[in-house]
Design a protein around this motif. Sequence first.
Motif, short mmCIF file in Angstrom:
data_model
loop_
_atom_site.label_atom_id
_atom_site.label_comp_id
_atom_site.label_asym_id
_atom_site.label_seq_id
_atom_site.Cartn_x
_atom_site.Cartn_y
_atom_site.Cartn_z
N VAL A 129 58.38 49.85 51.36
CA VAL A 129 59.71 49.28 51.12
C VAL A 129 59.73 47.81 51.54
N GLY A 130 60.28 46.96 50.69
CA GLY A 130 60.35 45.54 50.97
C GLY A 130 59.22 44.74 50.34
N GLU A 131 58.21 45.44 49.81
CA GLU A 131 57.06 44.77 49.21
C GLU A 131 57.03 44.95 47.68
N GLU A 132 58.20 45.24 47.11
CA GLU A 132 58.25 45.50 45.67
C GLU A 132 57.79 44.29 44.84
N ASP A 133 58.23 43.11 45.20
CA ASP A 133 57.83 41.92 44.45
C ASP A 133 56.32 41.66 44.60
N ARG A 134 55.82 41.87 45.79
CA ARG A 134 54.39 41.70 46.03
C ARG A 134 53.58 42.70 45.21
N PHE A 135 54.08 43.93 45.14
CA PHE A 135 53.39 44.93 44.34
C PHE A 135 53.34 44.50 42.88
N LYS A 136 54.45 44.04 42.34
CA LYS A 136 54.48 43.65 40.93
C LYS A 136 53.54 42.48 40.66
N GLN A 137 53.51 41.52 41.57
CA GLN A 137 52.60 40.39 41.41
C GLN A 137 51.15 40.87 41.42
N SER A 138 50.82 41.76 42.35
CA SER A 138 49.47 42.30 42.44
C SER A 138 49.12 43.11 41.20
N PHE A 139 50.06 43.88 40.72
CA PHE A 139 49.81 44.72 39.55
C PHE A 139 49.55 43.85 38.32
N ARG A 140 50.33 42.82 38.14
CA ARG A 140 50.12 41.92 36.99
C ARG A 140 48.71 41.34 37.03
N ARG A 141 48.28 40.94 38.22
CA ARG A 141 46.93 40.38 38.38
C ARG A 141 45.88 41.43 38.02
N THR A 142 46.09 42.65 38.50
CA THR A 142 45.15 43.73 38.20
C THR A 142 45.05 43.99 36.71
N ILE A 143 46.18 44.00 36.02
CA ILE A 143 46.19 44.26 34.59
C ILE A 143 45.44 43.17 33.84
N ARG A 144 45.53 41.93 34.30
CA ARG A 144 44.75 40.87 33.66
C ARG A 144 43.25 41.14 33.81
N TYR A 145 42.84 41.53 35.01
CA TYR A 145 41.43 41.87 35.24
C TYR A 145 41.03 43.08 34.40
N ALA A 146 41.86 44.09 34.38
CA ALA A 146 41.54 45.31 33.63
C ALA A 146 41.36 44.98 32.16
N GLY A 147 42.22 44.13 31.63
CA GLY A 147 42.11 43.75 30.23
C GLY A 147 40.85 42.95 29.95
N ALA A 148 40.54 42.02 30.85
CA ALA A 148 39.35 41.17 30.66
C ALA A 148 38.06 41.98 30.74
N LEU A 149 38.07 43.01 31.58
CA LEU A 149 36.85 43.78 31.82
C LEU A 149 36.80 45.10 31.06
N GLY A 150 37.89 45.44 30.38
CA GLY A 150 37.92 46.69 29.65
C GLY A 150 37.96 47.92 30.54
N ALA A 151 38.61 47.80 31.70
CA ALA A 151 38.68 48.94 32.64
C ALA A 151 39.49 50.09 32.04
N GLU A 152 38.91 51.28 32.06
CA GLU A 152 39.59 52.44 31.48
C GLU A 152 40.78 52.86 32.32
N HIS A 153 40.62 52.89 33.65
CA HIS A 153 41.70 53.32 34.54
C HIS A 153 42.00 52.25 35.58
N VAL A 154 43.24 52.21 36.01
CA VAL A 154 43.66 51.40 37.16
C VAL A 154 44.28 52.33 38.19
#
Length: 251
Positions: free
Chosen positions: A79-104
Amino acid sequence: MSRFCANLTMLFTEYPLLERPMEAAKAGFSGVEILFPYDVNAAELGSALARAKMPLALINCPPPNYADPDGPRGFAAVVGEEDRFKQSFRRTIRYAGALGAEHVHIMAGVAKGPAARACFVENLKWAAAFAPKQSLTIEPINTHDMPGYFLNSFDLALEVLDEVDAPNLNLQFDAYHASRIEGDILGVWDKVRHKAAHIQVGGVPDRHEPEGGDFNYPSFFKLLEKNKYSGWISGEYHPAGRTEENLSWIS
């Protein structure tokens, strides 16, 4: 036919990360997972995966400073880290897309109580809607290895998955953690296999190679084939010696 992949965060650490995909291919693995690839240039890592012809099965959604041994282990339930989570998730999705990761894999972090549960559910709903074409997982982790980790129960994981009710969010089943949490890997698997999208294995109780010890992995792999499980089976363990010295479990 079982598909075995190597966790390159734990295996082949005798080599630099960019050399590990090729070493995994030489050893007979069909794919790899990398828990935290964010300190490596995505283009360079993508090239290393392509040279080895190794698909990337999974990456984690972490805090940016996961390398800090005292840092948080995710914060999707904090609780209280919702914005941080969203920022981290967006970054992860960029990596996942660039690398073709099947699961996150989305890590819950250290938290407890009803507010943490509600936070976790809402963050997962947001993530599933933000990346509807990306397969996402959550994983129960035992509190001996990760004290205070919020998602430390398979029953809780099933409840959360039902509440989020997103087609692209499923369970990551780690047999080692199942043993630590409930002491009955086969019983847990039977309970959760309808939600399992990715499997990780490690020796019980020492988390070395998934053979011998207190659990019959060859029989488990046969059961997975009988259950028509078609996902990855990842070796996520600490090798007792050099990685290549004992890989008989994948044959």
